[in-house]
Design a protein around this motif. Structure first.
Motif, short mmCIF file in Angstrom:
data_model
loop_
_atom_site.label_atom_id
_atom_site.label_comp_id
_atom_site.label_asym_id
_atom_site.label_seq_id
_atom_site.Cartn_x
_atom_site.Cartn_y
_atom_site.Cartn_z
N ILE A 280 -10.30 25.19 -43.79
CA ILE A 280 -10.20 24.06 -43.08
C ILE A 280 -10.30 22.85 -44.25
O ILE A 280 -11.19 23.03 -44.79
CB ILE A 280 -11.21 23.85 -42.09
CG1 ILE A 280 -10.52 22.42 -41.19
CG2 ILE A 280 -12.58 23.77 -42.15
CD1 ILE A 280 -11.33 22.31 -39.69
N TYR A 281 -9.35 21.74 -44.21
CA TYR A 281 -9.45 20.89 -45.23
C TYR A 281 -9.42 19.57 -44.92
O TYR A 281 -8.89 18.99 -43.74
CB TYR A 281 -8.01 21.11 -46.13
CG TYR A 281 -7.96 19.64 -47.10
CD1 TYR A 281 -8.30 19.94 -48.22
CD2 TYR A 281 -6.98 18.74 -46.78
CE1 TYR A 281 -8.31 18.95 -49.38
CE2 TYR A 281 -6.92 17.69 -47.75
CZ TYR A 281 -7.40 17.86 -48.92
OH TYR A 281 -7.16 16.96 -49.90
N GLY A 282 -10.17 18.82 -45.41
CA GLY A 282 -10.46 17.44 -44.93
C GLY A 282 -11.17 16.47 -46.00
O GLY A 282 -11.66 16.85 -46.97
N LEU A 283 -11.22 15.29 -45.81
CA LEU A 283 -11.83 14.20 -46.75
C LEU A 283 -12.59 13.09 -45.65
O LEU A 283 -11.85 12.84 -44.78
CB LEU A 283 -10.73 13.60 -47.85
CG LEU A 283 -9.94 14.37 -48.54
CD1 LEU A 283 -8.52 14.49 -47.91
CD2 LEU A 283 -9.92 13.58 -49.80
N SER A 284 -13.67 12.79 -45.89
CA SER A 284 -14.32 11.87 -45.21
C SER A 284 -13.58 10.58 -45.14
O SER A 284 -13.59 10.17 -43.90
CB SER A 284 -15.88 11.57 -45.56
OG SER A 284 -15.69 10.92 -46.83
N GLU A 285 -12.86 10.15 -46.28
CA GLU A 285 -12.14 8.97 -46.31
C GLU A 285 -10.85 8.90 -45.32
O GLU A 285 -10.47 7.76 -44.92
CB GLU A 285 -11.84 8.66 -47.65
CG GLU A 285 -12.92 8.32 -48.66
CD GLU A 285 -13.35 9.70 -49.05
OE1 GLU A 285 -14.21 9.58 -50.04
OE2 GLU A 285 -12.97 10.60 -48.80
N ILE A 286 -10.42 10.03 -45.13
CA ILE A 286 -9.43 10.32 -44.12
C ILE A 286 -9.57 10.41 -42.91
O ILE A 286 -9.33 9.72 -41.65
CB ILE A 286 -8.41 11.40 -44.54
CG1 ILE A 286 -7.78 10.98 -45.91
CG2 ILE A 286 -7.04 11.68 -43.71
CD1 ILE A 286 -7.02 9.92 -46.02
N ILE A 287 -10.41 11.34 -42.41
CA ILE A 287 -11.09 11.40 -41.00
C ILE A 287 -12.19 12.58 -41.14
O ILE A 287 -13.14 12.43 -40.24
CB ILE A 287 -10.00 12.07 -40.13
CG1 ILE A 287 -10.53 11.58 -38.44
CG2 ILE A 287 -9.74 13.47 -40.21
CD1 ILE A 287 -9.45 11.72 -37.67
N GLY A 288 -12.20 13.36 -42.27
CA GLY A 288 -13.39 14.63 -42.23
C GLY A 288 -12.54 15.92 -42.25
O GLY A 288 -11.20 15.89 -42.37
N PRO A 289 -13.05 16.96 -41.61
CA PRO A 289 -12.44 18.45 -41.60
C PRO A 289 -11.17 17.98 -40.43
O PRO A 289 -11.50 17.26 -39.34
CB PRO A 289 -13.42 19.11 -41.28
CG PRO A 289 -14.40 18.48 -40.64
CD PRO A 289 -14.56 17.03 -41.25
N GLY A 290 -10.09 18.81 -40.73
CA GLY A 290 -9.12 18.70 -39.77
C GLY A 290 -7.96 18.06 -40.28
O GLY A 290 -6.84 17.97 -39.58
N VAL A 291 -7.68 17.78 -41.53
CA VAL A 291 -6.60 17.14 -42.14
C VAL A 291 -5.58 18.03 -42.41
O VAL A 291 -4.57 18.06 -42.05
CB VAL A 291 -6.95 16.46 -43.45
CG1 VAL A 291 -5.54 16.07 -44.25
CG2 VAL A 291 -7.90 15.08 -43.34
N ALA A 292 -5.97 19.43 -42.73
CA ALA A 292 -5.19 20.39 -43.01
C ALA A 292 -6.00 21.62 -42.64
O ALA A 292 -7.04 21.64 -42.45
CB ALA A 292 -4.51 20.54 -44.43
N PHE A 293 -5.07 22.91 -42.34
CA PHE A 293 -5.84 23.94 -41.77
C PHE A 293 -4.90 25.42 -41.99
O PHE A 293 -3.91 25.22 -42.20
CB PHE A 293 -5.92 24.15 -40.36
CG PHE A 293 -4.82 23.79 -39.48
CD1 PHE A 293 -4.12 24.72 -38.89
CD2 PHE A 293 -4.71 22.46 -39.36
CE1 PHE A 293 -3.05 24.53 -38.13
CE2 PHE A 293 -3.37 22.15 -38.37
CZ PHE A 293 -2.41 23.14 -38.30
N GLY A 294 -5.70 26.43 -42.27
CA GLY A 294 -5.29 27.69 -42.38
C GLY A 294 -4.67 28.31 -41.15
O GLY A 294 -5.28 27.83 -40.00
N CYS A 295 -3.66 29.26 -40.98
CA CYS A 295 -3.37 29.89 -39.67
C CYS A 295 -3.30 31.33 -39.96
O CYS A 295 -3.79 32.00 -40.90
CB CYS A 295 -2.08 29.46 -39.35
SG CYS A 295 -0.78 29.85 -40.64
#
Length: 424
Positions: A229-244
């Motif tokens: 699970i990929y994310g950045l606090s500046e964007i929103i936190g975890p949940g920007v991109a994800f594995g399947c």
């Protein structure tokens, strides 16, 4: 259009949605003084296609620090219902804010990430990310609750207690950093437990770079399937991109909320699909902190098409490093993740290493210290060191020293791992 339909929609339909949301976001923020200055008079009416993103200015972490604490917010203070922040280890922390709608959006994108792994409302999530200003723990909690699952918000620390709770409550999903997942597995063995004593089925790992070799170790030692699970606090936190459950080398990016670009990190030029460069993200649905063309610093590649899982969301390759993590050794660009991948191919070493960077004369010298497995003779260890040095030279094109050290001689961490020691 519900979010699960968006994940499998045709690209042209999703591009129309993205463009409409981009225009609406620019229209909204351009009326605010700080954004009117930033946009230099550019109007929403001048945005006719997604290619017009290139007309917009970049946003950097330094700019967020210059406007500390919340000078780039696009809503009034009374509309902000929650604050989070980066760690601030390299200077002032970056403050991020969320409206009530932003929190609903956050829950949605994390929920997408969790369901892509096969999780559903019948699962129990053991969340060992930190809670507080760090977005990891709260973000996973919000996503799990959005899909109706049970949560154990245990946070980090007190590893024996973590394992007891894991066993007693029979959680099926573990959420933590990859390095802490490895530490839990090591502690489990020391307590005389095996993964068969637990009910874990999958792990959701993020907050630090990790290679396919680390994923393999996590799956072997915890008896799970590992997902990113990929994310950045500046964007929103975890949940920007994800594995399947499809191709594990790629992550699906929630592009209907975060429009991605890949640029040349030196020139800022937008690169074609498939080219490697720095990931840039534009938030088109966030209210409090929209973020226009935010330079993430992560090095990756974008690809369109349908995944074997059926999702059509644009895919990003797992970032192989950050622009600020890249080492230049005798003129060669090297990312720590490349070294990790080579070291951990060998099952004769443990997944704990440190990279020491020093200077000899006019040249930088890189040496890897990695823990050896048990029951190796001195001769076997020496042969393994030579083999790893040869593999690193072949893979990277430069000399990297390798020194095997005793098991448990390198630091463990309950949060993000720090593996580079700069002695220059």
């Amino acid at each position: 259009m519900s979010w699960n339909k968006i994940e499998t929609a045709g690209q042209s339909r999703r591009d129309q949605l993205k463009l409409a949301r981009l225009v609406a976001m620019i229209q909204r923020v351009s009326e605010l003084p700080v954004y009117a200055e930033k946009l230099q008079g550019l109007k929403a009416q001048e945005i006719h296609s997604l290619k017009d993103l290139a007309k917009l200015p970049f946003t950097t972490k330094e700019e967020l620090r210059q406007h500390y604490p919340h000078g780039l917010f696009a809503v009034s203070p009374k509309e902000v219902v929650r604050f989070h922040a980066s760690s601030g280890t390299t200077g002032k922390p970056t403050i991020v804010g969320y409206t009530k709608q932003d929190l609903a959006l956050w829950g949605e994108v994390v929920a997408r990430s969790l369901t892509a792994s096969g999780a559903d409302e019948s699962d129990c999530f053991h969340i060992s990310y930190g809670f507080g200003l760090f977005t990891g723990g709260v973000g996973l909690q919000l996503g799990a609750e959005t899909i109706g699952a049970t949560t154990v918000p245990i946070s980090v620390g007190n590893t024996p207690r973590q394992l007891t709770i894991l066993k007693d409550l029979q959680a099926s999903v573990l959420c933590c950093t990859p390095s802490y997942g490895l530490y839990l597995a090591e502690a489990m063995n020391e307590m005389g437990m095996t993964f068969k004593d637990l009910n874990l089925k999958r792990g959701i790992f993020g907050a630090e770079p990790w290679s396919a070799a680390i994923a393999q170790r996590l799956e072997q030692q915890l008896g799970i399937e590992a997902f990113d699970i990929y994310g950045l606090s500046e964007i929103i936190g975890p949940g920007v991109a994800f594995g399947c459950q499809g191709d594990k080398e790629w992550l699906h990016l929630n592009e209907d909320h975060f429009i991605p670009e890949v640029i040349d990190p030196l020139t800022g030029e937008v690169l074609e699909e498939g080219a490697e460069g720095e990931l840039v993200l534009t938030c088109v649905t966030k209210e409090a902190l929209p973020m226009i063309r935010y330079r993430t610093g992560d090095i990756t590649t974008l690809s369109q098409g349908t995944c074997t899982c059926g999702r059509t969301l644009v895919r990003m390759q797992k970032p192989r490093g950050r622009t600020d993590d890249m080492l230049i050794i005798r003129g060669v660009n090297v990312f720590p993740s490349q070294i990790e991948e080579v070291l951990l191919r060998s099952q004769k070493v443990l997944p704990y290493y440190e990279l020491h960077l020093s200077r000899q004369g006019f040249f930088d010298v890189l040496e890897a210290f990695v823990e050896q497995g048990d029951n190796q003779s001195i001769e076997e260890a020496q042969q393994l060191e030579k083999s790893l040095r040869r593999q690193l030279k072949s893979q990277l094109g430069i000399e990297v020293g390798v020194q095997l050290v005793w098991p448990k001689s390198l630091p463990r961490t309950e949060g993000k791992a720090s593996r580079l020691v700069d002695k220059r």
